[in-house]
Enzyme design. Structure first.
Site, PDB file in Angstrom:
ATOM      1  N   CYS A 192       0.842  -1.184   0.000  1.00  9.00           N
ATOM      2  CA  CYS A 192       0.000   0.000   0.000  1.00  9.00           C
ATOM      3  C   CYS A 192       0.877   1.234   0.000  1.00  9.00           C
ATOM      4  O   CYS A 192       2.011   1.201   0.484  1.00  9.00           O
ATOM      5  CB  CYS A 192      -0.852   0.058   1.254  1.00  9.00           C
ATOM      6  SG  CYS A 192      -1.813  -1.401   1.461  1.00  9.00           S
ATOM      7  N   TYR A 202      -3.935 -13.705  -4.505  1.00  8.62           N
ATOM      8  CA  TYR A 202      -3.602 -13.275  -3.144  1.00  8.62           C
ATOM      9  C   TYR A 202      -4.569 -13.845  -2.110  1.00  8.62           C
ATOM     10  O   TYR A 202      -5.761 -13.548  -2.131  1.00  8.62           O
ATOM     11  CB  TYR A 202      -3.648 -11.743  -3.156  1.00  8.62           C
ATOM     12  CG  TYR A 202      -3.470 -11.004  -1.864  1.00  8.62           C
ATOM     13  CD1 TYR A 202      -2.616 -11.466  -0.868  1.00  8.62           C
ATOM     14  CD2 TYR A 202      -4.143  -9.805  -1.663  1.00  8.62           C
ATOM     15  CE1 TYR A 202      -2.454 -10.739   0.310  1.00  8.62           C
ATOM     16  CE2 TYR A 202      -3.987  -9.086  -0.492  1.00  8.62           C
ATOM     17  CZ  TYR A 202      -3.145  -9.561   0.490  1.00  8.62           C
ATOM     18  OH  TYR A 202      -2.997  -8.852   1.647  1.00  8.62           O
ATOM     19  N   HIS A 219      -3.265 -12.101   4.877  1.00  6.24           N
ATOM     20  CA  HIS A 219      -3.614 -10.974   5.746  1.00  6.24           C
ATOM     21  C   HIS A 219      -5.024 -11.056   6.321  1.00  6.24           C
ATOM     22  O   HIS A 219      -5.569 -10.035   6.729  1.00  6.24           O
ATOM     23  CB  HIS A 219      -3.432  -9.648   4.992  1.00  6.24           C
ATOM     24  CG  HIS A 219      -1.979  -9.347   4.718  1.00  6.24           C
ATOM     25  ND1 HIS A 219      -1.561  -8.672   3.607  1.00  6.24           N
ATOM     26  CD2 HIS A 219      -0.878  -9.642   5.417  1.00  6.24           C
ATOM     27  CE1 HIS A 219      -0.235  -8.567   3.640  1.00  6.24           C
ATOM     28  NE2 HIS A 219       0.192  -9.141   4.732  1.00  6.24           N
TER      29      HIS A 219
END
Ligand code: ADP
Ligand code: SF4
Length: 698
Positions: free
Chosen positions: A31, A171, A174
């Site tokens: 990010c 992905y 997280h």
């Protein structure tokens, strides 16, 4: 300088399916607070990484349909063709410098509340959406939804290919993306073929990987990013149980495994709580269960640690987010044998904090991060000084050191005067506090650079007065004399001073860092600063044997440290150390041997024994020298001094990143006539439709 052969292994090319990376430096998706709102900034920043030698440069997570709207966060999105230009620009910016461009697709499922799109969030279950406790629920996907989601992912992958990307990242990590939610027993209690056994819970992840392979596998490398452990014991995924089994079941499907731990707070630990390479223990097994290359992250900044991780068979590529932010030129510096020039990440997570606050990210070590496009700043190059004027920098904290270094790099004749024996100002002082040793890198990188510059002279133990500055008669003066902590209790919350705060047993963080200590007996630390100083001092004094109570008017201990992903770890550490925590308590008065607080929940006053009080509330700029100088405009003129500017904490006390930025900015702007009416940077603009079109109802 040539490359040391010890590091050759870092520069061996490696095939990632049909594409080949030139070296082992992999900028993992990260990010940056720019993404969808400031795409030009994002593109220039990524291009800079490729210029600095990163073999693979990825986007941050990219959502691809309106029910995965991550607002108010800024991460990039590829919802339709209209979004394509920013992606082709990024691919081109990376290709220009010989890198491979990677894109990471993510659907955050039940993690988003779709604040912008108003679509109903989707996920494996009917359950509250997670973002910000917003009163929104996610809807359980049926088989039709799953098919539609897979189609949408595939379409996005094809668009990425058409935009020129070389690598696609699927992905599941997280605790934040759809395939991870399906995989997790916590989030997935379905009874169909997507729930129950691990094989079923993995089904969606496998399908996404296979869909991607089928769509673009001949053209694009396929990276699978997966968190093998959630660091929550058997309540979550564990690397030696389902984390490992999942990799075994998908072992040969990707072209590269990018493995880490979850959630983000565990993946991006600060240096205060984890050393370089701390994820190795969790991911070391992966290479034993797949023949495909493997990468991980772990704040690697030392070339030796990188080589060792490859030689020990832990990884094939070195993944990095923060080290690539702190020094986009890290690979090139290793290649050129310039190890001491590497600007090592200090592991403070200020970069994370700004992106979490949905603002363009910034970096403590690299003041040019995020300024590549809007200010045109290059992390390695500064324009030469127009002439060899003399710049005096007063104070050698992060602001003064960076001002002297950058002005020196430009070719100015620089004098740096420091009152104390040590350089580094607050960085030197704070790096001696528990857990903050890595922060000294801010000083060390700069003093090393300055040491190589014959045009920069450094004077220690030189406390300058206004008269001495006039005598020195430089062309330009930067006053970087820092700030001092207040003792009177004025802070974020308390806008009056605290009764009794002038007593001798009331100390400030500066007093503690100067070696003063409270008297024997219980100590009350009052934290109206809400970041690290209050809790670091609590740790210090507790370790020295004091009974410590930390009171704060906030509902949370170290509230702002949530932005740096540290809040809960700080709380845990303090509780383990036996520090008493008093959230929602305002300090009202200090008396002899006790203090009075107001419990802000029950609106009750309370007296607590306290032999000593430490006020961690706010700072005041040490700007006396600056004001003395500007008051003497005639003398300045007579001495030939053309400009006097205050920078860093002397300008306005802030975080270290701000001081470094101010020092850097100063050096770039020396001699430039300031124009208060001009905007300080290039802006990104939204396209506004013609009135008729904009207001036509559909
Ligand atoms: P910043 O974060 O803005 O860089 P710091 O507080 O870290 O500020 O550093 C300020 C430095 O300036 C300290 O090391 C302090 O000793 C030094 N200093 C303060 N006043 C003077 C002065 N008059 N002459 C020289 N150095 C000074
Ligand atoms: Fe590293 Fe801190 Fe810079 Fe982030 S802000 S890259 S953690 S130095």
């Amino acid at each position: 300088m040539d490359r040391d052969p010890r590091y050759d292994i870092l520069f061996e090319p490696l095939a990632i399916g049909p594409v080949t990376t030139r070296n082992r430096f992999y900028q993992v998706p990260h990010c940056n607070g720019m993404g969808r709102f400031y795409p030009n900034g994002m593109v220039a920043m990524r291009g800079m990484k490729a210029e600095g030698g990163w073999g693979i440069v990825c986007t941050e997570q990219c959502d691809f349909q309106a029910d995965a709207d991550i607002a108010p966060n800024t991460d990039i999105n590829l919802w339709d063709e209209g979004d394509m230009p920013r992606f082709s620009n990024m691919a081109e910016a990376v290709h220009r410098h010989g890198g491979l461009a990677g894109i990471e697709f993510a659907h955050n499922g039940q993690e988003v509340s779709n604040l912008y799109s108003r679509e109903v969030p989707i996920g494996p279950m009917d359950r509250p959406a997670n973002y910000g406790r917003v009163p929104v629920q996610a809807r359980a996907m049926d088989l039709g939804d799953i098919r539609a989601y897979r189609r949408s992912h595939r379409r996005a992958v094809l668009r990425a290919r058409d935009a020129g990307f070389d690598i696609v990242v699927v992905y599941a990590g997280h605790d934040g993306t759809m395939p991870f939610h399906f995989l997790s027993r916590r989030h997935n209690q379905r009874c169909d073929e997507y729930g129950g056994s691990l094989e079923n819970r993995l089904r969606l992840f496998r399908e996404l990987i296979e869909d991607t392979r089928e769509a673009v596998g001949d053209r694009m490398g396929l990276i699978v990013r997966f968190a093998v452990d959630e660091m929550m014991g058997s309540d979550g995924l564990e690397w030696h149980a389902e984390g490992r089994e999942a990799i075994e079941m998908l072992a040969e499907l990707p072209d590269l495994w990018d493995v880490n731990v979850s959630d983000w707070t565990n993946d991006s630990k600060t240096s205060r709580f984890a050393p370089e390479g701390y994820q190795e223990d969790y991911v070391a097994f992966v290479k034993q269960v797949t023949t495909k290359p493997v990468a991980t992250v772990g704040r690697y900044t030392s070339p030796d640690a990188m080589v060792s991780a490859i030689r020990r068979g832990i990884v094939d590529l070195i993944g990095a987010a923060r080290p690539s932010i702190a020094d986009p030129f890290l690979p090139r510096k290793i290649e050129e044998g310039r190890f001491n020039d590497i600007r090592e990440c200090i592991g403070c997570n200020i970069c994370v904090a700004w992106s979490k606050m949905a603002a363009p990210s910034r970096c403590t070590q690299n003041p040019t991060f995020g300024e590549e496009w809007r200010k045109g700043w290059h992390p390695e190059m500064l324009p030469p000084a127009p002439d060899r004027e003399h710049v005096l920098v007063v104070g050698s904290g992060p602001a003064g050191l960076e001002a002297a270094r950058a002005a020196g790099q430009r070719g100015y004749r620089v004098t740096l005067a420091e009152a104390g024996d040590d350089l580094g100002g607050r960085v030197t002082r704070e790096s001696r506090l528990p857990g903050l040793a890595a922060w000294a890198r801010v000083r060390d990188w700069r003093t090393h650079q300055i040491g190589k510059m014959p045009n920069v002279e450094v004077y220690r133990s030189s406390h300058l007065t206004a008269g001495q500055v006039l005598e020195l008669a430089p062309d330009h003066v930067a006053v970087a004399t820092g700030a001092r902590w207040r003792r009177d209790g004025y802070g974020h919350f308390s806008t009056t001073t605290v009764d009794g705060s002038d007593a001798p047993h009331v100390l400030s963080p500066d007093d503690i860092m100067d070696g003063r200590r409270p008297p024997e007996g219980p100590v009350l630390i009052y934290d109206d600063d809400h970041y690290y100083m209050g809790n670091v001092l609590a740790e210090l004094l507790r370790a020295e044997g004091h009974d410590v109570t930390l009171a704060t008017p906030s509902a949370m201990i170290a509230e702002w440290a949530g932005q740096t992903l540290e809040q809960h770890v700080i709380e845990e550490r303090l509780l383990e150390a036996g520090v008493e925590l008093l959230p929602r308590h305002q300090l009202l008065a200090v008396d002899h041997g006790e203090i009075t607080t107001r419990d802000l929940l029950h609106r009750r006053e309370r007296r607590i024994p306290a032999a000593g009080v430490i006020m961690v509330t706010a700072r005041l700029p040490a700007n006396g020298l600056f004001h003395e100088l500007v008051a003497e405009s005639g003398s300045l003129r007579d001495a030939g001094i053309r400009s006097v500017r205050r920078i860093g904490d002397c300008h306005a006390p802030g975080i270290i990143a701000t001081a470094v930025y101010e020092g850097h900015r100063y050096a770039r702007e020396i001699g430039v006539e300031s124009n208060a009416d001009a905007l300080p940077f290039r802006r990104e603009r939204q396209v506004v439709e013609a009135l008729g079109a904009a207001f036509t109802s559909r």
